[in-house]
Scaffold this motif. Sequence first.
Motif, PDB file in Angstrom:
ATOM      1  N   TYR A  11       0.842  -1.198   0.000  1.00  9.39           N
ATOM      2  CA  TYR A  11       0.000   0.000   0.000  1.00  9.39           C
ATOM      3  C   TYR A  11       0.879   1.251   0.000  1.00  9.39           C
ATOM      4  CZ  TYR A  11      -4.222  -2.767   0.760  1.00  9.39           C
ATOM      5  OH  TYR A  11      -5.265  -3.638   0.598  1.00  9.39           O
ATOM      6  N   ASN A  13       1.220   3.628   1.937  1.00  3.51           N
ATOM      7  CA  ASN A  13       1.854   3.985   3.215  1.00  3.51           C
ATOM      8  C   ASN A  13       3.020   3.051   3.561  1.00  3.51           C
ATOM      9  OD1 ASN A  13       0.726   1.589   4.078  1.00  3.51           O
ATOM     10  ND2 ASN A  13      -0.461   2.480   5.753  1.00  3.51           N
ATOM     11  N   THR A  15       2.858  -0.351   3.912  1.00  2.71           N
ATOM     12  CA  THR A  15       2.467  -1.674   4.412  1.00  2.71           C
ATOM     13  C   THR A  15       2.490  -2.695   3.283  1.00  2.71           C
ATOM     14  OG1 THR A  15       0.967  -0.613   5.975  1.00  2.71           O
ATOM     15  CG2 THR A  15       0.645  -2.971   5.602  1.00  2.71           C
ATOM     16  N   ALA A  17       1.015  -5.949   2.317  1.00  7.26           N
ATOM     17  CA  ALA A  17      -0.099  -6.785   2.773  1.00  7.26           C
ATOM     18  C   ALA A  17      -0.019  -8.206   2.222  1.00  7.26           C
ATOM     19  CB  ALA A  17      -1.426  -6.146   2.388  1.00  7.26           C
ATOM     20  N   SER A  36      -6.000 -14.528  10.711  1.00  6.08           N
ATOM     21  CA  SER A  36      -6.405 -13.551  11.714  1.00  6.08           C
ATOM     22  C   SER A  36      -6.561 -12.180  11.053  1.00  6.08           C
ATOM     23  CB  SER A  36      -5.370 -13.498  12.827  1.00  6.08           C
ATOM     24  OG  SER A  36      -4.104 -13.298  12.258  1.00  6.08           O
ATOM     25  N   SER A  37      -7.138 -11.262  11.796  1.00  8.10           N
ATOM     26  CA  SER A  37      -7.336  -9.905  11.313  1.00  8.10           C
ATOM     27  C   SER A  37      -5.983  -9.296  10.938  1.00  8.10           C
ATOM     28  CB  SER A  37      -8.016  -9.107  12.424  1.00  8.10           C
ATOM     29  OG  SER A  37      -8.251  -7.816  11.993  1.00  8.10           O
ATOM     30  N   GLY A  38      -5.942  -8.672   9.755  1.00  4.01           N
ATOM     31  CA  GLY A  38      -4.700  -8.053   9.301  1.00  4.01           C
ATOM     32  C   GLY A  38      -3.786  -8.993   8.531  1.00  4.01           C
ATOM     33  N   SER A  39      -4.203 -10.241   8.335  1.00  8.20           N
ATOM     34  CA  SER A  39      -3.333 -11.215   7.657  1.00  8.20           C
ATOM     35  C   SER A  39      -3.270 -10.995   6.139  1.00  8.20           C
ATOM     36  CB  SER A  39      -3.798 -12.640   7.972  1.00  8.20           C
ATOM     37  OG  SER A  39      -5.138 -12.813   7.568  1.00  8.20           O
ATOM     38  N   GLY A  40      -4.286 -10.322   5.577  1.00  2.00           N
ATOM     39  CA  GLY A  40      -4.258 -10.026   4.143  1.00  2.00           C
ATOM     40  C   GLY A  40      -5.445 -10.575   3.350  1.00  2.00           C
ATOM     41  N   LYS A  41      -6.450 -11.119   4.034  1.00  2.00           N
ATOM     42  CA  LYS A  41      -7.596 -11.727   3.346  1.00  2.00           C
ATOM     43  C   LYS A  41      -8.339 -10.711   2.469  1.00  2.00           C
ATOM     44  CE  LYS A  41      -9.733 -13.006   7.121  1.00  2.00           C
ATOM     45  NZ  LYS A  41      -8.810 -12.407   8.115  1.00  2.00           N
ATOM     46  N   SER A  42      -8.663  -9.566   3.066  1.00  2.00           N
ATOM     47  CA  SER A  42      -9.437  -8.567   2.298  1.00  2.00           C
ATOM     48  C   SER A  42      -8.640  -8.036   1.125  1.00  2.00           C
ATOM     49  CB  SER A  42      -9.841  -7.392   3.187  1.00  2.00           C
ATOM     50  OG  SER A  42     -10.571  -7.847   4.276  1.00  2.00           O
ATOM     51  N   THR A  43      -7.344  -7.858   1.329  1.00  2.00           N
ATOM     52  CA  THR A  43      -6.504  -7.381   0.226  1.00  2.00           C
ATOM     53  C   THR A  43      -6.568  -8.365  -0.932  1.00  2.00           C
ATOM     54  OG1 THR A  43      -5.039  -6.243   1.768  1.00  2.00           O
ATOM     55  CG2 THR A  43      -4.149  -6.733  -0.410  1.00  2.00           C
TER      56      THR A  43
HETATM   57  P1  ADP Z   1      -7.553  -8.981   6.732  1.00  2.00           P
HETATM   58  O1  ADP Z   1      -8.647  -8.851   5.740  1.00  2.00           O
HETATM   59  O2  ADP Z   1      -7.009 -10.352   6.846  1.00  2.00           O
HETATM   60  O3  ADP Z   1      -7.933  -8.402   8.072  1.00  2.00           O
HETATM   61  P2  ADP Z   1      -6.249  -6.848   5.225  1.00  2.00           P
HETATM   62  O4  ADP Z   1      -6.032  -7.337   3.859  1.00  2.00           O
HETATM   63  O5  ADP Z   1      -7.402  -5.936   5.481  1.00  2.00           O
HETATM   64  O6  ADP Z   1      -6.312  -8.108   6.218  1.00  2.00           O
HETATM   65  O7  ADP Z   1      -4.941  -6.124   5.743  1.00  2.00           O
HETATM   66  C1  ADP Z   1      -3.633  -6.648   5.563  1.00  2.00           C
HETATM   67  C2  ADP Z   1      -2.624  -5.582   5.990  1.00  2.00           C
HETATM   68  O8  ADP Z   1      -2.687  -4.470   5.103  1.00  2.00           O
HETATM   69  C3  ADP Z   1      -2.879  -5.010   7.388  1.00  2.00           C
HETATM   70  O9  ADP Z   1      -1.635  -4.716   7.971  1.00  2.00           O
HETATM   71  C4  ADP Z   1      -3.657  -3.753   7.086  1.00  2.00           C
HETATM   72  O10 ADP Z   1      -3.472  -2.804   8.118  1.00  2.00           O
HETATM   73  C5  ADP Z   1      -3.033  -3.282   5.794  1.00  2.00           C
HETATM   74  N1  ADP Z   1      -3.955  -2.507   4.947  1.00  2.00           N
HETATM   75  C6  ADP Z   1      -5.149  -2.900   4.468  1.00  2.00           C
HETATM   76  N2  ADP Z   1      -5.693  -1.950   3.685  1.00  2.00           N
HETATM   77  C7  ADP Z   1      -4.805  -0.922   3.670  1.00  2.00           C
HETATM   78  C8  ADP Z   1      -4.768   0.361   3.032  1.00  2.00           C
HETATM   79  N3  ADP Z   1      -5.769   0.785   2.232  1.00  2.00           N
HETATM   80  N4  ADP Z   1      -3.688   1.146   3.249  1.00  2.00           N
HETATM   81  C9  ADP Z   1      -2.677   0.731   4.021  1.00  2.00           C
HETATM   82  N5  ADP Z   1      -2.643  -0.458   4.643  1.00  2.00           N
HETATM   83  C10 ADP Z   1      -3.690  -1.278   4.470  1.00  2.00           C
END
Ligand code: ADP
Length: 228
Positions: A11, A13, A15, A17, A36-43
């Motif tokens: 990303y 910033n 990070t 992911a 777990s939360s923050g692992s990268g699933k949504s990405t």
């Molecule tokens: P999950 O869905 O498993 O909770 P995410 O894919 O949302 O995980 O997030 C994976 C990592 O990327 C986390 O560290 C999260 O903080 C970071 N992250 C997610 N979206 C963004 C974004 N738009 N900008 C910066 N960091 C992001």
Amino acid sequence: MVEFIDVYKKYPNGTVALKGINLKINKGDFAFIIGSSGSGKSTLLKLLMKEESVTQGDVIVNGYQLSKLHTRQVPYLRRSIGMVFQDFRLLPNKTVYENIAFAMEITECLPREIRRQVPMSLALVGLSRKANAYPHQLSGGEQQRVAIARSLVNNPALLIADEPTGNLDPENSWEIVKLLTEVNQRGTTVVVATHERSIVDAMKKRVIAIEKGKIIRDQQKGLYVDED
Ligand code: ADP
Ligand code: ADP
């Protein structure tokens, strides 16, 4: 159907992911993505929909190579994917019928097709009698069934569900999982991101576990926690 080829996602910033994701999901598969939360699933799911773009590597979805996809082709990609979310995302001022019809109107379906397809989709999820209800008049489980009906109107090859049972009690959660299984049995590829151990363990489907942006396990008939 879905392929990730050495995918990295960083990303703006800084990070990172996803770090070197290689993954293949075949037509007709049912797969859980856990972590777990923050692992990268949504990405991972956002890359599939081209809501985000890869930093390195490539993703292929329903025959579209996403790194080469033009902006004007993105709607075609999205039409080939059904999407269901934890918070349902129904339009509050539209009836159940109108919510589903609207999803077809924005993809420029013919009115005749809409009149035919909406009742069929509602019947599929067992909610024909709620066609004229508003979302707030429905239970959470019913709202999610409407969202699933809506996700299927364009007959997508792939259905992605991001924590679909996250806002539901166990009984409704099971109804939704059963429905997703039926959708899969009708030939749609289904990918479910979830935290819910009991569901993953009971289903004995493919489990793709992600931790800190890497796939740490990919197992057919897997459990939430690897017993080995
Ligand atoms: P999950 O869905 O498993 O909770 P995410 O894919 O949302 O995980 O997030 C994976 C990592 O990327 C986390 O560290 C999260 O903080 C970071 N992250 C997610 N979206 C963004 C974004 N738009 N900008 C910066 N960091 C992001
Ligand atoms: P139901 O008894 O199934 O709730 P109605 O008798 O109210 O349905 O509606 C008759 C038909 O019109 C049904 O096929 C229904 O799906 C459809 N319909 C319901 N609401 C709308 C609407 N807002 N716009 C267009 N058609 C609708």
